[in-house]
Design a protein around this motif. Structure first.
Motif, PDB file in Angstrom:
ATOM      1  N   CYS A 144       0.898  -1.060   0.208  1.00 53.97           N
ATOM      2  CA  CYS A 144       0.048  -0.314   0.080  1.00 53.97           C
ATOM      3  C   CYS A 144       1.110   0.956  -0.067  1.00 53.97           C
ATOM      4  O   CYS A 144       1.610   1.344   0.411  1.00 53.97           O
ATOM      5  CB  CYS A 144      -1.061  -0.185   1.194  1.00 53.97           C
ATOM      6  SG  CYS A 144      -1.764   1.394   1.364  1.00 53.97           S
ATOM      7  N   VAL A 145       0.843   1.978  -1.319  1.00 50.40           N
ATOM      8  CA  VAL A 145       1.279   3.599  -1.168  1.00 50.40           C
ATOM      9  C   VAL A 145       0.420   3.959   0.010  1.00 50.40           C
ATOM     10  O   VAL A 145      -0.414   5.388  -0.919  1.00 50.40           O
ATOM     11  CB  VAL A 145       1.476   3.899  -2.427  1.00 50.40           C
ATOM     12  CG1 VAL A 145       2.338   4.956  -2.354  1.00 50.40           C
ATOM     13  CG2 VAL A 145       2.882   2.417  -3.416  1.00 50.40           C
ATOM     14  N   SER A 146       1.055   5.027   0.767  1.00 56.13           N
ATOM     15  CA  SER A 146       0.014   5.896   0.899  1.00 56.13           C
ATOM     16  C   SER A 146       0.151   7.336   1.160  1.00 56.13           C
ATOM     17  O   SER A 146       1.422   7.095   1.297  1.00 56.13           O
ATOM     18  CB  SER A 146       0.258   5.723   2.616  1.00 56.13           C
ATOM     19  OG  SER A 146      -0.024   6.811   3.762  1.00 56.13           O
ATOM     20  N   ALA A 147      -0.668   8.589   1.238  1.00 58.42           N
ATOM     21  CA  ALA A 147      -0.211   9.609   0.789  1.00 58.42           C
ATOM     22  C   ALA A 147       0.205  10.106   2.206  1.00 58.42           C
ATOM     23  O   ALA A 147       1.175  10.994   2.061  1.00 58.42           O
ATOM     24  CB  ALA A 147      -1.067  10.057   0.647  1.00 58.42           C
TER      25      ALA A 147
ATOM     26  N   GLU B  47       4.543   7.250  19.483  1.00 53.69           N
ATOM     27  CA  GLU B  47       4.251   7.135  21.077  1.00 53.69           C
ATOM     28  C   GLU B  47       3.729   7.740  21.419  1.00 53.69           C
ATOM     29  O   GLU B  47       2.518   7.242  22.227  1.00 53.69           O
ATOM     30  CB  GLU B  47       5.551   8.042  21.643  1.00 53.69           C
ATOM     31  CG  GLU B  47       7.190   7.296  20.890  1.00 53.69           C
ATOM     32  CD  GLU B  47       8.463   8.043  21.746  1.00 53.69           C
ATOM     33  OE1 GLU B  47       7.934   9.133  22.278  1.00 53.69           O
ATOM     34  OE2 GLU B  47       9.156   7.611  21.167  1.00 53.69           O
ATOM     35  N   GLU B  48       2.420   8.541  20.677  1.00 56.16           N
ATOM     36  CA  GLU B  48       1.389   8.991  21.600  1.00 56.16           C
ATOM     37  C   GLU B  48      -0.100   8.090  21.222  1.00 56.16           C
ATOM     38  O   GLU B  48      -0.097   7.131  20.182  1.00 56.16           O
ATOM     39  CB  GLU B  48       0.717  10.192  20.523  1.00 56.16           C
ATOM     40  CG  GLU B  48       1.812  11.949  20.639  1.00 56.16           C
ATOM     41  CD  GLU B  48       1.156  12.770  20.172  1.00 56.16           C
ATOM     42  OE1 GLU B  48       2.216  13.651  19.879  1.00 56.16           O
ATOM     43  OE2 GLU B  48       0.388  12.175  19.510  1.00 56.16           O
ATOM     44  N   PRO B  49      -0.482   7.886  22.260  1.00 54.39           N
ATOM     45  CA  PRO B  49      -1.686   6.673  22.499  1.00 54.39           C
ATOM     46  C   PRO B  49      -2.962   7.235  21.127  1.00 54.39           C
ATOM     47  O   PRO B  49      -3.388   8.022  20.891  1.00 54.39           O
ATOM     48  CB  PRO B  49      -2.831   6.935  23.631  1.00 54.39           C
ATOM     49  CG  PRO B  49      -0.932   8.343  24.424  1.00 54.39           C
ATOM     50  CD  PRO B  49      -0.166   8.591  23.382  1.00 54.39           C
ATOM     51  N   GLY B  50      -3.293   6.437  20.658  1.00 53.83           N
ATOM     52  CA  GLY B  50      -4.335   6.173  20.141  1.00 53.83           C
ATOM     53  C   GLY B  50      -3.679   6.404  18.218  1.00 53.83           C
ATOM     54  O   GLY B  50      -4.975   6.759  17.902  1.00 53.83           O
ATOM     55  N   ALA B  51      -2.385   6.268  18.524  1.00 53.45           N
ATOM     56  CA  ALA B  51      -1.463   6.771  16.581  1.00 53.45           C
ATOM     57  C   ALA B  51      -2.726   5.263  15.946  1.00 53.45           C
ATOM     58  O   ALA B  51      -1.283   4.730  16.653  1.00 53.45           O
ATOM     59  CB  ALA B  51      -0.281   7.066  17.046  1.00 53.45           C
ATOM     60  N   THR B  52      -2.599   5.930  14.547  1.00 52.16           N
ATOM     61  CA  THR B  52      -2.475   4.531  13.543  1.00 52.16           C
ATOM     62  C   THR B  52      -1.733   5.017  12.464  1.00 52.16           C
ATOM     63  O   THR B  52      -1.151   6.215  11.363  1.00 52.16           O
ATOM     64  CB  THR B  52      -4.371   4.453  12.545  1.00 52.16           C
ATOM     65  OG1 THR B  52      -4.160   5.969  12.765  1.00 52.16           O
ATOM     66  CG2 THR B  52      -4.654   4.773  14.093  1.00 52.16           C
ATOM     67  N   GLY B  53      -0.776   3.327  11.961  1.00 55.50           N
ATOM     68  CA  GLY B  53      -0.715   3.899  11.248  1.00 55.50           C
ATOM     69  C   GLY B  53      -1.208   3.955   9.468  1.00 55.50           C
ATOM     70  O   GLY B  53      -2.452   3.492   9.536  1.00 55.50           O
ATOM     71  N   ALA B  54      -0.576   3.640   8.349  1.00 57.86           N
ATOM     72  CA  ALA B  54      -1.356   3.265   7.469  1.00 57.86           C
ATOM     73  C   ALA B  54      -0.405   2.460   6.251  1.00 57.86           C
ATOM     74  O   ALA B  54       0.207   1.990   7.164  1.00 57.86           O
ATOM     75  CB  ALA B  54       0.010   4.342   6.397  1.00 57.86           C
ATOM     76  N   GLY B  55      -1.899   2.221   5.276  1.00 59.74           N
ATOM     77  CA  GLY B  55      -1.676   0.861   5.015  1.00 59.74           C
ATOM     78  C   GLY B  55      -0.781  -0.599   5.057  1.00 59.74           C
ATOM     79  O   GLY B  55       0.174   0.305   5.824  1.00 59.74           O
ATOM     80  N   SER B  56      -0.950  -1.727   5.413  1.00 60.99           N
ATOM     81  CA  SER B  56       0.487  -2.424   5.726  1.00 60.99           C
ATOM     82  C   SER B  56       0.319  -3.999   4.577  1.00 60.99           C
ATOM     83  O   SER B  56      -0.564  -3.907   3.529  1.00 60.99           O
ATOM     84  CB  SER B  56      -0.520  -3.346   6.738  1.00 60.99           C
ATOM     85  OG  SER B  56      -1.571  -4.279   7.098  1.00 60.99           O
TER      86      SER B  56
END
Length: 386
Positions: free
Chosen positions: A237-240, A377-386
């Protein structure tokens, strides 16, 4: 050896004089009396034609023994013999000069291509002008005309958009333009993107950050489209949110440093970076280290070009090698071949060269620890595509 050529290399009785006689009225060059071709030939006991083809590096000289050529060149140096450039130009209708247009001259892409161009032109007895346009549209438009004003026999343009239609042969390196009468030497970017991403995917990386090239670079769009195609094939996945673009005209690691710093501050997790070139990859590594991320333990980095300094970084940079020197040599060989054929309208439009993945120390297999380290490190941070 043919009968006709035997007449050319026919030896004359050697002069008894240890040095050619030079009349006091002859012109001076650099404080030394200048001998003529005939005087030099008499001194060597050779015909002027034989001396001429060696001094002027004519293709016919290949049939003359290396010993004879060495004697001629040594005598020319000893007695300060200089060919009459203007007379030769009038006779051949050529200036033996090439114009080379580049974006800039610095450590990296352009200088490596130039080294290949220079090798071939020097061996062919050609002189060349180099003009740097700094990505200015007015200079890209003006410099080719200035080259023609200086009677160049041909032009080589490196990483430069080309829209001119000229009366002399033109070869571009990474031009990607379908200009009439222009031969373009290009890399197989589809293969380049594929080998780089296959390497990272094979190491377990899925969250990959991408550093795109500047909008004005001839390779940017072509390479980016190749990356998108390869990513689709490999299921990446190529995330913007994990894509940044270089800005600025200088070839400096600072550009890669700045966009990677911004990427890190965005708190988007990634375990690998695929940079537009080696210079930006070096800046990216510095930014990663300053943020406390280790290369390659936490983040793998892949560059592009394999410039000479890439192997001597610490750690050594994994990169996609463009055979830049070879591309410069091919460009020079091609423009000289077109000049000798007397045609500015080549039958071929493109020469494609293959890339090579050079694996060094900036890439390694992804580990759960690295994934955790690269996350925000911030709580709730989400990643982009895997």
């Amino acid at each position: 050896m043919t009968r006709a050529f035997q007449a050319v290399v026919h030896k004359r009785p050697k002069s008894r004089n240890p040095a050619p006689k030079v009349r006091a009225s002859q012109r001076k060059h650099g404080g030394h009396r200048v001998v003529s071709l005939k005087q030099l030939a008499n001194h060597l006991g050779l015909s002027p034609a034989t001396v001429s083809v060696v001094i002027n590096r004519s293709p016919v000289a290949d049939a003359i023994s290396q010993q004879t050529k060495s004697l001629i060149l040594a005598a020319a140096r000893k007695f300060n013999y200089r060919p009459n450039f203007f007379a030769r130009s009038l006779r051949t209708q050529r200036s033996l000069t090439i114009g080379v247009l580049v974006p800039e001259v610095s450590d990296g892409y352009a200088t490596t291509v130039l080294s290949g161009i220079e090798d071939d032109l020097l061996s062919a007895g050609y002189f060349y002008f180099v003009a740097s346009h700094r990505h200015r549209a007015d200079l890209i438009d003006e410099y080719p005309r200035l080259f023609l004003d200086r009677a160049v026999d041909g032009i080589i343009a490196v990483d430069t958009p080309w829209r001119h239609k000229l009366r002399v042969p033109v070869v571009t390196v990474s031009g990607h333009n379908e200009a009439p009468g222009v031969v373009n030497v290009v890399l197989d970017h589809e293969l380049a993107a594929n080998v780089a991403l296959k390497h990272l995917v094979g190491l377990g990386h899925r969250n990959i950050a991408f550093i795109k090239g500047q909008a004005f670079s001839s390779d940017t769009e072509v390479r980016w489209n190749a990356i998108l195609a390869a990513s689709s094939q490999l299921g990446v996945c190529v995330s913007a949110k994990l894509t940044v673009q270089l800005e600025g005209t200088e070839a400096s690691p600072r550009l890669g440093y700045e966009v990677t710093t911004a990427l890190i501050k965005s708190r988007q997790p990634f375990t690998a970076v695929f940079a537009f070139n080696d210079i930006s990859a070096m800046g990216a590594i510095r930014a990663l280290r300053e943020s406390g991320l280790r290369v390659p333990e936490d983040v793998s980095v892949v560059g592009f070009d394999d410039i000479p300094s890439a192997a001597y970084q610490n750690p050594g940079l994994t990169t996609v090698r463009q055979p830049l020197r070879k591309m410069g040599t091919i460009a020079a060989e091609t423009v000289l071949r077109l000049i000798r054929s007397g045609s500015a309208r080549p039958t071929m439009k493109q020469i494609v060269v293959a890339p090579e993945l050079i694996v060094r120390e900036t890439t390694r297999a992804r580990t759960p620890a690295a994934e955790k380290t690269s996350r925000a490190e911030e709580p709730g941070a989400t990643g982009a595509g895997s």
